[in-house]
Design an enzyme around this catalytic site. Sequence first.
Site, PDB file in Angstrom:
ATOM      1  N   GLU A  24       0.859  -1.189   0.000  1.00 12.27           N
ATOM      2  CA  GLU A  24       0.000   0.000   0.000  1.00 12.27           C
ATOM      3  C   GLU A  24       0.892   1.235   0.000  1.00 12.27           C
ATOM      4  OE1 GLU A  24      -0.720   2.109   2.957  1.00 12.27           O
ATOM      5  OE2 GLU A  24       0.208   0.929   4.561  1.00 12.27           O
ATOM      6  N   LYS A 155      -2.848  -0.586  14.123  1.00 16.55           N
ATOM      7  CA  LYS A 155      -1.995   0.465  14.688  1.00 16.55           C
ATOM      8  C   LYS A 155      -2.303   0.762  16.151  1.00 16.55           C
ATOM      9  CE  LYS A 155      -2.449   3.095  11.158  1.00 16.55           C
ATOM     10  NZ  LYS A 155      -2.749   2.424   9.910  1.00 16.55           N
TER      11      LYS A 155
HETATM   12  N1  PSU Z   1       0.689   1.185   8.307  1.00 18.46           N
HETATM   13  C1  PSU Z   1       1.689   2.029   8.703  1.00 18.46           C
HETATM   14  N2  PSU Z   1       1.489   3.366   8.534  1.00 18.46           N
HETATM   15  C2  PSU Z   1       0.339   3.878   7.951  1.00 18.46           C
HETATM   16  C3  PSU Z   1      -0.708   2.987   7.533  1.00 18.46           C
HETATM   17  C4  PSU Z   1      -0.469   1.655   7.736  1.00 18.46           C
HETATM   18  O1  PSU Z   1       2.730   1.578   9.203  1.00 18.46           O
HETATM   19  O2  PSU Z   1       0.211   5.097   7.797  1.00 18.46           O
HETATM   20  C5  PSU Z   1      -1.988   3.525   6.855  1.00 18.46           C
HETATM   21  C6  PSU Z   1      -2.641   2.382   6.062  1.00 18.46           C
HETATM   22  O3  PSU Z   1      -2.705   2.792   4.720  1.00 18.46           O
HETATM   23  C7  PSU Z   1      -4.006   2.239   6.654  1.00 18.46           C
HETATM   24  C8  PSU Z   1      -4.308   3.638   7.119  1.00 18.46           C
HETATM   25  O4  PSU Z   1      -4.927   1.755   5.740  1.00 18.46           O
HETATM   26  O5  PSU Z   1      -3.044   4.016   7.690  1.00 18.46           O
HETATM   27  C9  PSU Z   1      -5.503   3.686   8.052  1.00 18.46           C
HETATM   28  O6  PSU Z   1      -6.061   4.983   8.086  1.00 18.46           O
HETATM   29  P1  PSU Z   1      -7.539   5.198   8.698  1.00 18.46           P
HETATM   30  O7  PSU Z   1      -7.423   4.840  10.153  1.00 18.46           O
HETATM   31  O8  PSU Z   1      -7.860   6.683   8.492  1.00 18.46           O
HETATM   32  O9  PSU Z   1      -8.459   4.316   7.942  1.00 18.46           O
END
Ligand code: PSU
Length: 299
Positions: A24, A155
Amino acid sequence: MEVWEIAPKVKEALAQKQPAVALESAFLSHGLPRPLNLETAAAMEEAIQKEGVIPATIGFVSGKAKLGLSNEELELLALGQDVHKISTRDLAIATAQGWTGGTTVSASVYIAHRAGIDILATGGIGGIHIGGQDVSPDLATLAETPILVVCSGAKSILDLSATREWLEAHSIPVIGYNTSEFPGFYSRHIGLSVDIGVDSPHQVAEIMHHHQRLGLPSAILVTVPVPEPEEVPRDVIQSAVEKGSAEAKARGISGPALTPFLLARLGELTAGATTRANVALLKENSRVAAQIAKAWVEK
Ligand code: PSU
Ligand code: MN
């Protein structure tokens, strides 16, 4: 005109059933500080290539979904102006408006699966934020997309037990790679469990094979703990998350901007420790994903 623009190398790999791993790109556009973001993206592709596997970083350039971004395109997403964070709900909007941006796990998984790539690596998936109202679209997409995602759990800024429950409730198998615990992104131990622990890429490929044969609709999550030297203990993270979340609330930061804000703030509050952990786990997950991709093509 094709919906996805697939780089020739990736196309060739898919046609010849060579192993490939999708990456991604929201971690690149919105997750890590510049220019470390670009260096990390390159290191992840390198970790995959070192295993003899083709990397395909997914992203949006001028309204077009691309699989296998060039170095120039990676640089554009990492260092450019007006770079969007694109989730699945944004795909049509991004196309119509000609956006350039990093695709989240949700959007990347959607694109990878439809283009025929079965394995994607990321740092951590999105999930249920503390308070329960903000839920990442990553979860809904994972419930309905049969693909394998290698990550370090969800996360640390999230409500991890609620997120783990959600995965269970939506029948998403969670496999621990060299662990029987559900890792907590920056931390290896957070007191949550996986459905099964495995210690080889072949065991993962075997489970994936049956998942497909049984016609199960969901993704499979393979969770890899952050490498031990870079781990940040859970209590350090918890107090930084509390502080960062309170600041976000006070400043009215919410929605898609919340995850990038908290990731950056945690880096500052821990003197860079969370950023180092994030880079280490992104590289490690890419390497493990490549090994699984090799076992998968032998299936
Ligand atoms: N993994 C990481 N750093 C990131 C992300 C994933 O180490 O920034 C990103 C991914 O793309 C994930 C997104 O889909 O953060 C999630 O964002 P949200 O909580 O707004 O859906
Ligand atoms: Mn959200």
